[in-house]
Design an enzyme around this catalytic site. Structure first.
Site, PDB file in Angstrom:
ATOM      1  N   LYS A 237      34.053  -4.322   5.305  1.00 12.71           N
ATOM      2  CA  LYS A 237      33.412  -5.642   5.207  1.00 12.71           C
ATOM      3  C   LYS A 237      33.865  -6.346   3.928  1.00 12.71           C
ATOM      4  O   LYS A 237      34.410  -5.722   3.015  1.00 12.71           O
ATOM      5  CB  LYS A 237      31.894  -5.462   5.207  1.00 12.71           C
ATOM      6  CG  LYS A 237      31.375  -4.669   3.999  1.00 12.71           C
ATOM      7  CD  LYS A 237      29.903  -4.317   4.123  1.00 12.71           C
ATOM      8  CE  LYS A 237      29.439  -3.501   2.939  1.00 12.71           C
ATOM      9  NZ  LYS A 237      28.051  -3.013   3.113  1.00 12.71           N
TER      10      LYS A 237
ATOM     11  N   ARG B  34      15.453  -3.367   4.998  1.00  9.72           N
ATOM     12  CA  ARG B  34      16.472  -4.394   5.211  1.00  9.72           C
ATOM     13  C   ARG B  34      16.586  -4.512   6.733  1.00  9.72           C
ATOM     14  O   ARG B  34      15.597  -4.857   7.364  1.00  9.72           O
ATOM     15  CB  ARG B  34      17.772  -3.946   4.512  1.00  9.72           C
ATOM     16  CG  ARG B  34      18.501  -5.058   3.800  1.00  9.72           C
ATOM     17  CD  ARG B  34      19.668  -4.558   2.949  1.00  9.72           C
ATOM     18  NE  ARG B  34      20.725  -3.893   3.722  1.00  9.72           N
ATOM     19  CZ  ARG B  34      21.867  -3.444   3.217  1.00  9.72           C
ATOM     20  NH1 ARG B  34      22.116  -3.595   1.911  1.00  9.72           N
ATOM     21  NH2 ARG B  34      22.768  -2.859   3.965  1.00  9.72           N
TER      22      ARG B  34
ATOM     23  N   HIS C 294      20.172   3.340   7.113  1.00  7.64           N
ATOM     24  CA  HIS C 294      20.877   3.145   5.836  1.00  7.64           C
ATOM     25  C   HIS C 294      19.951   3.584   4.698  1.00  7.64           C
ATOM     26  O   HIS C 294      18.734   3.415   4.787  1.00  7.64           O
ATOM     27  CB  HIS C 294      21.264   1.666   5.709  1.00  7.64           C
ATOM     28  CG  HIS C 294      22.273   1.355   4.634  1.00  7.64           C
ATOM     29  ND1 HIS C 294      23.415   2.103   4.418  1.00  7.64           N
ATOM     30  CD2 HIS C 294      22.322   0.341   3.733  1.00  7.64           C
ATOM     31  CE1 HIS C 294      24.110   1.557   3.427  1.00  7.64           C
ATOM     32  NE2 HIS C 294      23.472   0.500   2.986  1.00  7.64           N
TER      33      HIS C 294
ATOM     34  N   ARG D 227      29.709   6.636   6.605  1.00  7.72           N
ATOM     35  CA  ARG D 227      30.139   5.251   6.430  1.00  7.72           C
ATOM     36  C   ARG D 227      30.453   4.946   4.967  1.00  7.72           C
ATOM     37  O   ARG D 227      29.796   4.114   4.348  1.00  7.72           O
ATOM     38  CB  ARG D 227      29.040   4.286   6.909  1.00  7.72           C
ATOM     39  CG  ARG D 227      28.555   4.492   8.336  1.00  7.72           C
ATOM     40  CD  ARG D 227      27.637   3.346   8.755  1.00  7.72           C
ATOM     41  NE  ARG D 227      26.560   3.115   7.795  1.00  7.72           N
ATOM     42  CZ  ARG D 227      25.372   3.708   7.821  1.00  7.72           C
ATOM     43  NH1 ARG D 227      25.064   4.556   8.781  1.00  7.72           N
ATOM     44  NH2 ARG D 227      24.482   3.437   6.897  1.00  7.72           N
TER      45      ARG D 227
ATOM     46  N   TYR E 116      36.725 -23.890 -23.937  1.00 13.47           N
ATOM     47  CA  TYR E 116      35.563 -24.786 -23.903  1.00 13.47           C
ATOM     48  C   TYR E 116      34.466 -24.343 -24.872  1.00 13.47           C
ATOM     49  O   TYR E 116      34.130 -23.156 -24.949  1.00 13.47           O
ATOM     50  CB  TYR E 116      34.950 -24.799 -22.495  1.00 13.47           C
ATOM     51  CG  TYR E 116      35.761 -25.525 -21.452  1.00 13.47           C
ATOM     52  CD1 TYR E 116      36.248 -26.813 -21.662  1.00 13.47           C
ATOM     53  CD2 TYR E 116      36.015 -24.916 -20.222  1.00 13.47           C
ATOM     54  CE1 TYR E 116      36.972 -27.472 -20.672  1.00 13.47           C
ATOM     55  CE2 TYR E 116      36.732 -25.568 -19.226  1.00 13.47           C
ATOM     56  CZ  TYR E 116      37.206 -26.844 -19.457  1.00 13.47           C
ATOM     57  OH  TYR E 116      37.919 -27.488 -18.481  1.00 13.47           O
TER      58      TYR E 116
ATOM     59  N   CYS F 153      37.499 -20.158 -17.954  1.00 16.67           N
ATOM     60  CA  CYS F 153      37.527 -21.435 -17.239  1.00 16.67           C
ATOM     61  C   CYS F 153      37.754 -21.182 -15.744  1.00 16.67           C
ATOM     62  O   CYS F 153      37.880 -20.050 -15.311  1.00 16.67           O
ATOM     63  CB  CYS F 153      38.645 -22.310 -17.801  1.00 16.67           C
ATOM     64  SG  CYS F 153      38.620 -22.428 -19.603  1.00 16.67           S
ATOM     65  N   MET F 154      37.821 -22.253 -14.979  1.00 12.18           N
ATOM     66  CA  MET F 154      37.957 -22.089 -13.531  1.00 12.18           C
ATOM     67  C   MET F 154      39.254 -21.367 -13.159  1.00 12.18           C
ATOM     68  O   MET F 154      39.279 -20.516 -12.267  1.00 12.18           O
ATOM     69  CB  MET F 154      37.915 -23.452 -12.832  1.00 12.18           C
ATOM     70  CG  MET F 154      37.899 -23.346 -11.313  1.00 12.18           C
ATOM     71  SD  MET F 154      37.904 -24.936 -10.474  1.00 12.18           S
ATOM     72  CE  MET F 154      36.319 -25.603 -10.926  1.00 12.18           C
ATOM     73  N   ASP F 155      40.338 -21.714 -13.877  1.00 11.80           N
ATOM     74  CA  ASP F 155      41.660 -21.217 -13.488  1.00 11.80           C
ATOM     75  C   ASP F 155      42.321 -20.341 -14.540  1.00 11.80           C
ATOM     76  O   ASP F 155      43.425 -19.840 -14.316  1.00 11.80           O
ATOM     77  CB  ASP F 155      42.612 -22.405 -13.249  1.00 11.80           C
ATOM     78  CG  ASP F 155      41.959 -23.496 -12.454  1.00 11.80           C
ATOM     79  OD1 ASP F 155      41.478 -23.178 -11.345  1.00 11.80           O
ATOM     80  OD2 ASP F 155      41.873 -24.641 -12.939  1.00 11.80           O
TER      81      ASP F 155
HETATM   82  C1  LIG Z   1      28.119  -1.606   2.794  1.00 12.58           C
HETATM   83  C2  LIG Z   1      27.546  -0.590   3.680  1.00 12.58           C
HETATM   84  C3  LIG Z   1      28.031   0.732   3.660  1.00 12.58           C
HETATM   85  C4  LIG Z   1      28.996   1.239   2.627  1.00 12.58           C
HETATM   86  O1  LIG Z   1      28.306   1.402   1.394  1.00 12.58           O
HETATM   87  P1  LIG Z   1      29.037   2.036   0.106  1.00 12.58           P
HETATM   88  O2  LIG Z   1      27.953   2.157  -0.896  1.00 12.58           O
HETATM   89  O3  LIG Z   1      30.086   1.054  -0.306  1.00 12.58           O
HETATM   90  O4  LIG Z   1      29.624   3.326   0.538  1.00 12.58           O
HETATM   91  C5  LIG Z   1      27.562   1.599   4.621  1.00 12.58           C
HETATM   92  N1  LIG Z   1      26.644   1.212   5.530  1.00 12.58           N
HETATM   93  C6  LIG Z   1      26.118  -0.036   5.550  1.00 12.58           C
HETATM   94  C7  LIG Z   1      25.105  -0.407   6.554  1.00 12.58           C
HETATM   95  C8  LIG Z   1      26.546  -0.980   4.618  1.00 12.58           C
HETATM   96  O5  LIG Z   1      26.008  -2.216   4.621  1.00 12.58           O
END
Ligand SMILES: *Cc1c(COP(=O)(O)O)cnc(C)c1O
Length: 350
Positions: free
Chosen positions: A5, A103, A135, A191, A237, A288-290
């Site tokens: 992601k 969540r 999770h 995961r 700045y 700065c921005m850039d």
């Molecule tokens: C982002 C996420 C992960 C991975 O988490 P890490 O801490 O980067 O290993 C796994 N499961 C879910 C649902 C997540 O949102």
């Protein structure tokens, strides 16, 4: 499941996903449907789980692209079932139980209704319930007592689902921290996200090195300008930095639009490299921005435009790591790498 992601935690979605699959990942995980579809368009054909959506998202496209979807409530199951009918195929759904994070996921109280909705859609032929998942709260501290409580709630939720007739292909709970430290959370699939990119989920449980991880991302720029200035010259700045001595300033063409936090002013360090010589130098004044400025000090004779500035990397040449940046700025390495902006080209080196 390699979690890719957020543009693969800032590393570049498609290149990172391909590398993960080549490295042995058998699943990919993303938050949003657009991310999943981009992976399919790029030709990635491993199972993909997508877990975050509001009502009215492009579920037909997701089902047509054979993307597994998560459901946390009966309305989501109903939307997925409707999309499956429209797409003319069976949608693969992972039912999510909230084991304590508050969540996504159905609470234990709402879990029976979610199971019922999933099994009803499955009986009607539009959906197949292929996963049960949750999770962790203390994914960055897998020895926390809450983790044991979550495993218990998860196991109970699984037992309930299986007795009701759910036959999950995969049951999954662990993120990076618990993948590395707590086999009791592994079930059928893990995961990991941040660990895939070579960073530790939390320095308190171990350094990247102690887990055998090597940071994948190096953020590099080249000096755009160097110039000599006298002592007591105000820099950038609001002149939040003044030179202590006559010195040479170096201009680095990266700014907050590229992910350099404003809070790095006068705080975080970069590595300047000229030939075989390297020097650590702090950011001088406002980001700065850039662009930002570094005070090159007494190294001026050697350094010129075009020389490398390593903002962070694996640390091989003494450059800071993303973890060092996180420590300096009071944040986490996840935020440091995911915020690198779209102007920074991602170059895959292996
Ligand atoms: C982002 C996420 C992960 C991975 O988490 P890490 O801490 O980067 O290993 C796994 N499961 C879910 C649902 C997540 O949102």
């Amino acid at each position: 499941m390699a979690v890719v992601k957020a543009d693969a935690y800032g590393h570049g979605l498609v290149g990172s996903a391909k590398a993960a699959v080549e490295g042995g990942a058998s699943w990919l995980g993303v938050a949003f449907i657009e991310e999943a579809l981009a992976l399919r368009v790029a030709g990635l054909d491993v199972p993909i789980l997508c877990w975050l959506m509001a009502p009215g998202e492009p579920l037909v496209a997701a089902v047509a692209a054979d993307v597994d979807l998560s459901a946390s409530a009966p309305w989501a199951v109903a939307e997925i079932a409707q999309a499956a009918t429209a797409a003319g195929r069976v949608a693969r759904v992972h039912l999510k139980i909230d084991t304590g994070l508050s969540r996504a996921g159905a609470t234990a109280a709402d879990w029976p209704d979610l199971i019922e909705a999933g099994l009803k859609a499955q009986a009607e032929g539009s959906v197949r319930v292929v996963g049960v998942w949750s999770h962790l709260v203390h994914g960055d501290d897998p020895m926390h007592p809450t983790t044991a409580a979550q495993i218990a709630v998860f196991t109970e939720g699984l037992r309930f689902a299986e007795q009701a007739g759910v036959e999950p292909e995969v049951r999954h709970l662990a993120n990076s921290g618990s993948t590395l430290c707590l086999p009791a959370t592994h079930f059928d699939l893990v995961r990991p996200g941040i660990a895939v990119y070579g960073l530790t989920p939390a320095p308190v449980i171990g350094s990247a090195e102690s887990f055998g991880l090597r940071p994948a991302m190096t953020l590099r720029a080249r000096l755009a300008l160097t110039k000599k200035v006298p002592a007591d010259t105000g820099v950038s700045y609001n002149h939040r930095y003044r030179t202590a001595n006559a010195t040479t300033l170096g201009l680095v063409p990266l700014g907050y639009a590229d992910g350099i936090p404003c809070a790095a002013a006068n705080t975080a360090e970069v590595l300047v490299r000229s030939g075989n010589s390297t020097w650590r130098r702090p950011i001088a004044g406002t980001v700065c921005m850039d662009q930002f400025v570094v005070d090159l000090g007494d190294i001026d004779a050697d350094v010129r435009e075009g020389d490398d500035v390593i903002v962070f990397g694996p640390g091989d040449d003494g450059e800071p790591t993303a973890q060092d940046w996180a420590d300096a700025l009071g944040t986490i390495s996840y935020e440091v790498v995911t915020r690198i902006g779209i102007r920074v080209p991602r170059v895959f080196v292996g």
